[in-house]
Design a protein around this motif. Structure first.
Motif, PDB file in Angstrom:
ATOM      1  N   ASP A   1       0.829  -1.210   0.000  1.00 20.38           N
ATOM      2  CA  ASP A   1       0.000   0.000   0.000  1.00 20.38           C
ATOM      3  C   ASP A   1       0.861   1.257   0.000  1.00 20.38           C
ATOM      4  O   ASP A   1       0.566   2.237  -0.700  1.00 20.38           O
ATOM      5  N   GLU A   2       1.926   1.237   0.808  1.00 20.52           N
ATOM      6  CA  GLU A   2       2.814   2.401   0.877  1.00 20.52           C
ATOM      7  C   GLU A   2       3.494   2.650  -0.459  1.00 20.52           C
ATOM      8  O   GLU A   2       3.656   3.797  -0.892  1.00 20.52           O
ATOM      9  N   ALA A   3       3.872   1.568  -1.125  1.00 18.02           N
ATOM     10  CA  ALA A   3       4.499   1.723  -2.436  1.00 18.02           C
ATOM     11  C   ALA A   3       3.529   2.351  -3.429  1.00 18.02           C
ATOM     12  O   ALA A   3       3.899   3.245  -4.218  1.00 18.02           O
ATOM     13  N   LEU A   4       2.263   1.919  -3.380  1.00 18.12           N
ATOM     14  CA  LEU A   4       1.259   2.503  -4.268  1.00 18.12           C
ATOM     15  C   LEU A   4       1.035   3.981  -3.963  1.00 18.12           C
ATOM     16  O   LEU A   4       0.920   4.822  -4.876  1.00 18.12           O
ATOM     17  N   ASN A   5       0.995   4.324  -2.681  1.00 19.53           N
ATOM     18  CA  ASN A   5       0.803   5.723  -2.296  1.00 19.53           C
ATOM     19  C   ASN A   5       1.952   6.604  -2.764  1.00 19.53           C
ATOM     20  O   ASN A   5       1.746   7.725  -3.270  1.00 19.53           O
ATOM     21  N   GLN A   6       3.165   6.098  -2.596  1.00 17.41           N
ATOM     22  CA  GLN A   6       4.329   6.882  -2.997  1.00 17.41           C
ATOM     23  C   GLN A   6       4.414   7.045  -4.514  1.00 17.41           C
ATOM     24  O   GLN A   6       4.831   8.081  -5.031  1.00 17.41           O
ATOM     25  N   LYS A   7       4.003   6.021  -5.235  1.00 13.40           N
ATOM     26  CA  LYS A   7       3.970   6.131  -6.693  1.00 13.40           C
ATOM     27  C   LYS A   7       2.973   7.207  -7.125  1.00 13.40           C
ATOM     28  O   LYS A   7       3.222   7.974  -8.080  1.00 13.40           O
ATOM     29  N   ALA A   8       1.824   7.278  -6.427  1.00 13.42           N
ATOM     30  CA  ALA A   8       0.831   8.291  -6.754  1.00 13.42           C
ATOM     31  C   ALA A   8       1.376   9.694  -6.508  1.00 13.42           C
ATOM     32  O   ALA A   8       1.182  10.619  -7.320  1.00 13.42           O
ATOM     33  N   LEU A   9       2.078   9.856  -5.369  1.00 10.38           N
ATOM     34  CA  LEU A   9       2.684  11.158  -5.081  1.00 10.38           C
ATOM     35  C   LEU A   9       3.747  11.508  -6.114  1.00 10.38           C
ATOM     36  O   LEU A   9       3.885  12.671  -6.532  1.00 10.38           O
ATOM     37  N   LEU A  10       4.485  10.524  -6.520  1.00 16.58           N
ATOM     38  CA  LEU A  10       5.526  10.746  -7.520  1.00 16.58           C
ATOM     39  C   LEU A  10       4.918  11.191  -8.850  1.00 16.58           C
ATOM     40  O   LEU A  10       5.407  12.136  -9.499  1.00 16.58           O
ATOM     41  N   ASP A  11       3.846  10.542  -9.251  1.00 11.46           N
ATOM     42  CA  ASP A  11       3.173  10.926 -10.496  1.00 11.46           C
ATOM     43  C   ASP A  11       2.658  12.365 -10.414  1.00 11.46           C
ATOM     44  O   ASP A  11       2.791  13.155 -11.364  1.00 11.46           O
ATOM     45  N   LYS A  12       2.032  12.704  -9.292  1.00  7.95           N
ATOM     46  CA  LYS A  12       1.477  14.052  -9.128  1.00  7.95           C
ATOM     47  C   LYS A  12       2.570  15.120  -9.211  1.00  7.95           C
ATOM     48  O   LYS A  12       2.381  16.189  -9.810  1.00  7.95           O
ATOM     49  N   HIS A  13       3.716  14.838  -8.603  1.00 10.12           N
ATOM     50  CA  HIS A  13       4.823  15.787  -8.614  1.00 10.12           C
ATOM     51  C   HIS A  13       5.398  15.976 -10.017  1.00 10.12           C
ATOM     52  O   HIS A  13       5.631  17.097 -10.474  1.00 10.12           O
ATOM     53  N   PHE A  14       5.613  14.863 -10.724  1.00 10.30           N
ATOM     54  CA  PHE A  14       6.273  14.937 -12.028  1.00 10.30           C
ATOM     55  C   PHE A  14       5.353  15.416 -13.142  1.00 10.30           C
ATOM     56  O   PHE A  14       5.823  15.901 -14.176  1.00 10.30           O
ATOM     57  N   ASP A  15       4.035  15.311 -12.933  1.00 10.88           N
ATOM     58  CA  ASP A  15       3.115  15.794 -13.960  1.00 10.88           C
ATOM     59  C   ASP A  15       3.219  17.307 -14.150  1.00 10.88           C
ATOM     60  O   ASP A  15       2.848  17.838 -15.203  1.00 10.88           O
ATOM     61  N   ALA A  16       3.708  18.013 -13.131  1.00  5.43           N
ATOM     62  CA  ALA A  16       3.840  19.470 -13.209  1.00  5.43           C
ATOM     63  C   ALA A  16       5.152  19.898 -13.873  1.00  5.43           C
ATOM     64  O   ALA A  16       5.365  21.087 -14.111  1.00  5.43           O
ATOM     65  N   LEU A  17       6.013  18.978 -14.145  1.00  5.67           N
ATOM     66  CA  LEU A  17       7.318  19.308 -14.736  1.00  5.67           C
ATOM     67  C   LEU A  17       7.288  19.116 -16.260  1.00  5.67           C
ATOM     68  O   LEU A  17       6.383  18.492 -16.808  1.00  5.67           O
TER      69      LEU A  17
END
Length: 330
Positions: A194-210
């Motif tokens: 679950d933690e891995a899935l959550n961190q992947k979601a945060l990573l996607d959200k961060h990189f989508d703005a770049l």
């Protein structure tokens, strides 16, 4: 652990001369054809088949392994056709009542148990030589075991059977604790995923703005997450599998001990007692790590300084928590 002999032979052909036990995975170095017979299990199977009328009986009088055709009610023995003819001719048994095997099966009588006899004197084994630690007949104390300490075989076997029950209870208590540890590890595995899935979601959200130049870096960090997940999951899976293997051994050991404790074959009990107790003691005294050997946290670390080019090239990192080995239960 008990299996049909042909299954062991087929397993040996598939796995080689030193094949793993299908239950506990320990390597067996004894040829499948030379494995000992589990007389207790054989009697249980024969009894069940007898009740359902699905068995062929073996003669208990001769050593030819001939199919039994009759049952002598006085001798309580199953005999083949040849032994039946002799039985009817001997003075001592000429008046005995012989049932056909069909009549015996329909009567639902229990299968007669063979008396275990001394190979030297051909007498019933009814004593236990404490000095030599072996089962003997009463003729044995006259010469071979003269002056030795001996007790009634049934008394010694009874004490050992009671001890087997005690050992099985001890092992069951530890098995319960290990099962609780397995539950904890499974929860940690789920939390890690679950933690891995959550961190992947945060990573996607961060990189989508770049900008698109960050996409390669984004993919690389995802791969790091997957690698960290796989590494920690492998640690937890390995820890869980060891405990599950131990639980399987304990469960099998308890069952075997209880079957032996209920056996009427005291010779077989004495033959197997030492090995069973040693195996259960090893499992009981073995130390196990019951807590997850890794954390369930995976972090994305954002860069905090440097030029945009440096930020883009080295943007973010994956951090994994590490903990010391958990509690060891003995």
């Amino acid at each position: 652990h008990t299996f049909y002999r042909q299954c062991c032979v087929d397993w040996e052909k598939k796995k080689g001369s030193q094949f793993p036990c299908p239950t506990c995975r320990e390597v067996c170095t004894v040829a499948a054809e030379k494995l000992h017979i589990n007389f207790i299990m054989r009697d249980l199977v024969e009894e069940a088949e007898h009740v359902s009328g699905q068995t062929n009986f073996v003669c208990q009088e001769c050593n030819e392994e001939n199919e039994a055709t009759h049952h002598c009610t006085e001798c309580s023995k199953l005999v083949c056709e040849e032994c039946t003819r002799h039985h009817r001719k001997r003075k001592v048994s000429v008046h005995h009542t012989l049932q056909t095997i069909e009549e015996f099966t329909q009567s639902k009588q229990p299968i007669p148990k063979q008396i275990r006899t001394c190979k030297k004197h051909n007498k019933e084994l009814d004593l236990y030589c404490v000095t030599c630690q072996m089962s003997i007949c009463h003729y044995g104390i006259v010469k071979d075991h003269k002056g030795h300490e001996h007790e009634m075989l049934s008394d010694v076997a009874g004490m050992n059977q009671a001890n087997l029950c005690t050992k099985a209870d001890e092992l069951l208590r530890k098995q319960t604790i290990l099962e609780a540890g397995i539950k904890q590890i499974k929860q940690a595995e789920a939390a890690l995923a679950d933690e891995a899935l959550n961190q992947k979601a945060l990573l996607d959200k961060h990189f989508d703005a770049l900008c698109d130049t960050l996409r390669t870096r984004q993919l690389a960090l995802k791969n790091q997450i997957n690698g960290a997940l796989a590494q920690q999951a492998k640690i937890l899976a390995g820890q869980r599998e060891k405990l599950e293997c131990a639980v399987a051994k304990m469960d099998s050991g308890c069952l075997h001990a209880r079957l032996m404790a209920q056996s009427s074959d005291v010779v077989q009990v004495m033959h197997a007692y030492s090995d069973i107790v040693t195996s259960m003691r090893e499992l009981r005294d073995k130390a196990f790590d019951l807590h997850p050997n890794t954390t369930s946290t995976i972090f994305f670390v954002e860069a905090s300084s440097g030029s945009m080019e440096q930020t883009v090239e080295q943007h973010g990192a994956i951090s994994t928590g590490v903990v010391q080995s958990g509690e060891v239960f003995t």
